[in-house]
Design a protein around this motif. Sequence first.
Motif, PDB file in Angstrom:
ATOM      1  N   TRP A   1       0.839  -1.131  -0.179  1.00 48.14           N
ATOM      2  CA  TRP A   1      -0.050   0.005  -0.157  1.00 48.14           C
ATOM      3  C   TRP A   1       0.780   1.372  -0.143  1.00 48.14           C
ATOM      4  O   TRP A   1       1.845   1.205   0.524  1.00 48.14           O
ATOM      5  CB  TRP A   1      -0.952   0.091   1.186  1.00 48.14           C
ATOM      6  N   GLU A   2       0.157   2.408  -0.535  1.00 46.27           N
ATOM      7  CA  GLU A   2       1.026   3.656  -0.787  1.00 46.27           C
ATOM      8  C   GLU A   2       0.423   4.901  -0.332  1.00 46.27           C
ATOM      9  O   GLU A   2       1.053   5.803  -0.016  1.00 46.27           O
ATOM     10  CB  GLU A   2       1.273   3.754  -2.234  1.00 46.27           C
ATOM     11  N   ALA A   3      -0.771   4.791   0.334  1.00 43.39           N
ATOM     12  CA  ALA A   3      -1.401   5.896   1.074  1.00 43.39           C
ATOM     13  C   ALA A   3      -2.608   5.299   1.708  1.00 43.39           C
ATOM     14  O   ALA A   3      -2.902   4.067   1.605  1.00 43.39           O
ATOM     15  CB  ALA A   3      -1.728   7.073   0.022  1.00 43.39           C
ATOM     16  N   VAL A   4      -2.894   6.125   2.908  1.00 44.24           N
ATOM     17  CA  VAL A   4      -3.951   5.889   3.906  1.00 44.24           C
ATOM     18  C   VAL A   4      -5.054   6.991   3.660  1.00 44.24           C
ATOM     19  O   VAL A   4      -4.425   8.202   3.790  1.00 44.24           O
ATOM     20  CB  VAL A   4      -3.542   5.776   5.361  1.00 44.24           C
ATOM     21  N   ALA A   5      -6.255   6.656   3.497  1.00 44.34           N
ATOM     22  CA  ALA A   5      -7.345   7.597   3.563  1.00 44.34           C
ATOM     23  C   ALA A   5      -8.243   7.187   4.960  1.00 44.34           C
ATOM     24  O   ALA A   5      -8.282   6.110   5.210  1.00 44.34           O
ATOM     25  CB  ALA A   5      -8.446   7.555   2.447  1.00 44.34           C
ATOM     26  N   VAL A   6      -8.326   8.439   5.542  1.00 42.04           N
ATOM     27  CA  VAL A   6      -9.128   8.093   7.217  1.00 42.04           C
ATOM     28  C   VAL A   6     -10.444   8.956   6.828  1.00 42.04           C
ATOM     29  O   VAL A   6     -10.349  10.274   6.559  1.00 42.04           O
ATOM     30  CB  VAL A   6      -8.209   9.121   8.055  1.00 42.04           C
ATOM     31  N   LEU A   7     -11.419   7.994   7.394  1.00 35.10           N
ATOM     32  CA  LEU A   7     -12.731   8.551   7.354  1.00 35.10           C
ATOM     33  C   LEU A   7     -13.297   8.350   8.585  1.00 35.10           C
ATOM     34  O   LEU A   7     -13.503   7.373   8.890  1.00 35.10           O
ATOM     35  CB  LEU A   7     -13.771   8.046   6.266  1.00 35.10           C
TER      36      LEU A   7
END
Length: 412
Positions: free
Chosen positions: A146-152
């Motif tokens: 994985w290259e990035a994290v999105a947080v919701l």
Amino acid sequence: MEQHPGRASVRNGGSMRRTLAGLVMGCGVLLALGTGYLLTLAIAALCGPRVVPMPLDRRRMRFLVLVPAHNEVPIVAHTVRALLALDYPRNAFEVIVVADNCDDRTADVAAAAGATVLSRSNPTQRGKGYAIAWAVERLQARDRDWEAVAVLDADCTPSPNLLTAMESRLRSGAAAVQVNNVVGNPEDSWSSALRFAAFALINTVRPRGKERLGLSSGLFGTGMGLSRGLLERVPWSSFSLAEDGEYHFRVVAAGERAAFAREAAVVSAMPTSLRQARSQQLRWEGGRWQLIRNWTPRLLRAGWRARDARTAVIALEPLIPPQSLLIAGNVLLAVLAVALRSRAARAIAVGNLIGQAAFVLGGLALVRAPAAVYRSLALAPVLVVWKVALWGRVVSGRGATRWVRTERTTST
């Protein structure tokens, strides 16, 4: 020669009045600096966005979408399904719900909706900051692709282009990215309508202006994307009441910036009464106070050492009062200026009120706020009194000291 006591009293009274008028003018100038900064951001936001080139690489960036959740059975399935329906290649992202200290069926419901679930139990370390740090540490060890994290947040509905917008900013060189954070229920009550106004000004107008001026746009806790490289250089170790603002300051101190993706959004419902919003607002204002005490001096020093004015601007931004406190201060100064018969102080106070009105009304026009929001402004004095009382609690040390789940009404 004998001095008449009445004349001395008049001179002393005049001197005192001039001194007080000077203090009022000084306070007015400080408020004018904040209002001027806000107006600058609003004008920059009106000028349009910077051009963001689309990535040339046809290979899509791989995201992990983290959803910290604490006892969210009524809404977590809706959020998971909305994420799985994003307009992004399904094999390029994974939805992961972090069931944090849950004592209900949040984990089971999220798994049934199609999410990967990580369950965490640590009653002494509660809140989103701890959940994010715990999850990222495990995912870094579990998966190297994985290259990035999105947080919701678990109560948010994303726009379909969420990950596409984040990808374009991250591939263009940003280490972090924030999308619009929008209130979805302004028609439900005057309180939620005023919340829409506050969110629009703070989470849309201001970051649009900062993006246009080349400043770091900020991170708002939900709808934020973080590159893996950033998380390795600046590990998530933010556990205060304003964990998002604290991490943003860490990012800026490390010489990075957060970009703003204006074309994407996360939408959530706000509490429909002041009673429901009280714990959330105490947490936010307490978090702001912690940032001012713990981070503003530190970031100012970093900006000074690096001769970077942009870092200094971000360090000072928490000092700008919320609109409710700003108008309370401007009205008080106007009343004092009239009482002290100071034309200069009165001119500054009136100028501040006009500037603040221009920022609020101009910002609401920019985001095309619904009619209910404009109608709710008539009840803004009620909110002002409420917020002043909350800030009194925070400054006196009687504000929030730990994370408390916000009471809300679900409509999904």
